[in-house]
Motif scaffolding. Structure first.
Motif, mmCIF file in Angstrom:
data_model
loop_
_atom_site.group_PDB
_atom_site.id
_atom_site.type_symbol
_atom_site.label_atom_id
_atom_site.label_comp_id
_atom_site.label_asym_id
_atom_site.label_seq_id
_atom_site.Cartn_x
_atom_site.Cartn_y
_atom_site.Cartn_z
ATOM 1 N N THR A 69 5.669 -6.623 10.841
ATOM 2 C CA THR A 69 6.009 -5.636 9.823
ATOM 3 C C THR A 69 7.503 -5.354 9.846
ATOM 4 O O THR A 69 8.149 -5.496 10.882
ATOM 5 N N HIS A 70 8.022 -4.969 8.714
ATOM 6 C CA HIS A 70 9.398 -4.508 8.622
ATOM 7 C C HIS A 70 9.477 -2.993 8.697
ATOM 8 O O HIS A 70 10.566 -2.424 8.709
ATOM 9 N N ASP A 71 8.329 -2.329 8.731
ATOM 10 C CA ASP A 71 8.292 -0.870 8.745
ATOM 11 C C ASP A 71 8.322 -0.371 10.190
ATOM 12 O O ASP A 71 7.302 -0.257 10.862
ATOM 13 N N VAL A 72 9.520 -0.080 10.666
ATOM 14 C CA VAL A 72 9.720 0.341 12.050
ATOM 15 C C VAL A 72 8.962 1.630 12.346
ATOM 16 O O VAL A 72 8.380 1.782 13.425
ATOM 17 N N ASN A 73 8.930 2.556 11.394
ATOM 18 C CA ASN A 73 8.257 3.827 11.638
ATOM 19 C C ASN A 73 6.748 3.657 11.803
ATOM 20 O O ASN A 73 6.145 4.292 12.667
ATOM 21 N N LEU A 74 6.136 2.811 10.999
ATOM 22 C CA LEU A 74 4.701 2.541 11.175
ATOM 23 C C LEU A 74 4.448 1.870 12.517
ATOM 24 O O LEU A 74 3.514 2.232 13.236
ATOM 25 N N LEU A 124 0.818 -1.202 0.000
ATOM 26 C CA LEU A 124 0.000 0.000 0.000
ATOM 27 C C LEU A 124 0.857 1.260 0.000
ATOM 28 O O LEU A 124 1.965 1.266 0.531
ATOM 29 N N ASP A 125 0.307 2.334 -0.565
ATOM 30 C CA ASP A 125 1.009 3.614 -0.488
ATOM 31 C C ASP A 125 0.862 4.187 0.925
ATOM 32 O O ASP A 125 0.111 3.657 1.749
ATOM 33 N N MET A 126 1.592 5.250 1.206
ATOM 34 C CA MET A 126 1.652 5.795 2.549
ATOM 35 C C MET A 126 0.272 6.169 3.101
ATOM 36 O O MET A 126 -0.064 5.881 4.248
ATOM 37 N N LYS A 127 -0.547 6.813 2.289
ATOM 38 C CA LYS A 127 -1.893 7.216 2.729
ATOM 39 C C LYS A 127 -2.691 6.007 3.201
ATOM 40 O O LYS A 127 -3.311 6.023 4.264
ATOM 41 N N HIS A 128 -2.667 4.938 2.418
ATOM 42 C CA HIS A 128 -3.455 3.761 2.750
ATOM 43 C C HIS A 128 -2.825 2.959 3.896
ATOM 44 O O HIS A 128 -3.550 2.302 4.650
ATOM 45 N N GLN A 129 -1.515 3.017 4.039
ATOM 46 C CA GLN A 129 -0.883 2.383 5.198
ATOM 47 C C GLN A 129 -1.372 3.039 6.487
ATOM 48 O O GLN A 129 -1.766 2.358 7.439
ATOM 49 N N ILE A 130 -1.363 4.361 6.502
ATOM 50 C CA ILE A 130 -1.784 5.102 7.694
ATOM 51 C C ILE A 130 -3.265 4.856 7.966
ATOM 52 O O ILE A 130 -3.667 4.603 9.112
ATOM 53 N N ARG A 131 -4.094 4.901 6.926
ATOM 54 C CA ARG A 131 -5.533 4.627 7.099
ATOM 55 C C ARG A 131 -5.759 3.234 7.674
ATOM 56 O O ARG A 131 -6.605 3.039 8.540
ATOM 57 N N PHE A 132 -4.993 2.260 7.187
ATOM 58 C CA PHE A 132 -5.160 0.886 7.641
ATOM 59 C C PHE A 132 -4.796 0.762 9.117
ATOM 60 O O PHE A 132 -5.533 0.159 9.899
#
Length: 156
Positions: free
Chosen positions: A94-99, A67-75
């Motif tokens: 997840t591998h996305d430490v910031n999320l 997903l793009d950033m907008k949809h990652q945050i929404r999710f």
């Protein structure tokens, strides 16, 4: 999963399904084929399907990887809302430490299949630990609104 092979959904089952679809904002998509949906829409449909089973715990592996950033945050906002409204435990890989640092209360860090650390984002997202994990030079800053840690890497 609670129905026998030939059983049909009850009116309560249909209510739970609709509520799950409405919570994940996929009810308007109910007449479309899965292959017609965007990545974010598909992820929400899968989440609605899981929620319709009325779980106590959701286990999600890389739910926002495509997903793009907008949809990652929404999710992740949706997961946080569901966690509160349904008293649901959510475990996300997840591998996305910031999320993870932005949306999770507790983080568990694995390296080579072994537990490296666990704790709050503030305890885990430190320069020392992240450099040990990723074996590269990194910087950590604080988000200007939330104060949560953000992982930065330098250019080559």
């Amino acid at each position: 999963p609670y129905l026998s092979f030939l059983a049909r959904e009850s009116s309560k089952d249909k209510q739970v399904i609709r509520a799950s679809m409405e919570e994940t904002e996929v009810w308007p998509l109910r007449n479309r084929w899965l292959n017609e949906l965007s990545g974010g829409e598909r992820q929400r449909v899968v989440l609605a399907s899981a929620l319709a089973q009325e779980p106590d715990i959701l286990l999600l592996a890389e739910p926002t990887s495509a997903l793009d950033m907008k949809h990652q945050i929404r999710f992740y906002r949706l997961l946080n809302n569901l966690q509160q409204s349904r008293n649901l435990s959510v475990v996300t890989i997840t591998h996305d430490v910031n999320l993870a640092a932005a949306f999770c209360r507790r983080l568990i860090v694995l390296k080579n299949g072994c537990l490296l650390a666990e704790g709050s984002p503030e305890e885990i997202v430190t320069r020392e630990l992240m450099e040990t994990l990723y074996e590269i030079t990194l910087s950590i800053i604080r988000h200007p609104q939330s104060g949560r840690p953000l992982l930065l890497f330098g250019s080559a």
